[in-house]
Write an enzyme that holds these catalytic residues in place. Structure first.
Site, PDB file in Angstrom:
ATOM      1  CG  HIS A  80      -1.993   1.207   1.137  1.00  0.00           C
ATOM      2  ND1 HIS A  80      -1.700   2.614   1.623  1.00  0.00           N
ATOM      3  CD2 HIS A  80      -3.203   1.203   0.821  1.00  0.00           C
ATOM      4  CE1 HIS A  80      -2.584   3.349   1.412  1.00  0.00           C
ATOM      5  NE2 HIS A  80      -3.528   2.497   0.941  1.00  0.00           N
ATOM      6  CB  ALA A 100      -9.339  -8.112   2.720  1.00  0.00           C
ATOM      7  N   GLY A 109     -10.081  -4.724  -1.852  1.00  0.00           N
ATOM      8  CA  GLY A 109     -10.718  -3.441  -1.561  1.00  0.00           C
ATOM      9  C   GLY A 109     -10.573  -2.735  -2.823  1.00  0.00           C
ATOM     10  CB  VAL A 110     -11.100   0.841  -3.764  1.00  0.00           C
ATOM     11  CG1 VAL A 110      -9.855   1.479  -2.969  1.00  0.00           C
ATOM     12  CG2 VAL A 110     -11.077   1.609  -5.136  1.00  0.00           C
ATOM     13  CG  HIS A 111      -5.273   0.377  -3.234  1.00  0.00           C
ATOM     14  ND1 HIS A 111      -5.183   1.572  -4.171  1.00  0.00           N
ATOM     15  CD2 HIS A 111      -4.954   0.770  -2.092  1.00  0.00           C
ATOM     16  CE1 HIS A 111      -4.986   2.712  -3.318  1.00  0.00           C
ATOM     17  NE2 HIS A 111      -4.739   2.281  -1.929  1.00  0.00           N
TER      18      HIS A 111
END
Length: 134
Positions: free
Chosen positions: A11, A73, A75-77
């Site tokens: 991230h 998990a 998600g948007v990325h």
């Protein structure tokens, strides 16, 4: 000998230990398998970016590139941003990587998810906390 490329995606964070965790994990992965040239890349706040790491693979002698997100998990990325950078549509896991005038397969792996190894690691962390603090 041609190898596979493996891009470990993190991230990114303002906190330096988060970048170090991704970079160290990539180093450990490379040491565990001689099949891969492993690089790390970050979605934000750290370098190299995912795009910069993809560019760095263009000069490597690889016959396949797999992109592995070090995320727990979806998600948007995972669902939109990383596939967009890779030129994949939402839900697609396979594409092409263009390098040195040729195209090679590009694969996009799932995040960690509910793997039983994660449960084992969390139990280990609980046991370490008990050992260290009782």
């Amino acid at each position: 000998m041609t190898k596979k490329g493996l891009l470990l995606v993190g991230h990114g964070s303002k906190l330096p230990h988060n970048k170090a965790l991704i970079d160290n994990t990539a180093t450990i992965m490379a040491a565990k398998s001689d099949q891969y040239i492993v690089k790390s890349g970050f979605m934000s706040l750290n370098e190299p970016t995912v795009e910069e790491s993809l560019k760095a693979f263009e000069s490597e002698d690889i016959d396949l590139l797999v992109v592995v997100p070090l995320f727990l998990a979806k998600g948007v990325h995972i669902l939109k941003d990383i596939p967009g950078i890779l030129g994949l549509g939402e839900g697609e896991k396979k594409g092409v990587f263009r390098m040195n005038g040729k195209e090679i397969p590009l694969l996009y792996a799932d995040p960690i998810g509910g793997d039983p190894l994660l449960a084992e690691l969390m139990l280990k962390n609980a046991e370490n906390a008990i050992r260290d603090h009782l």
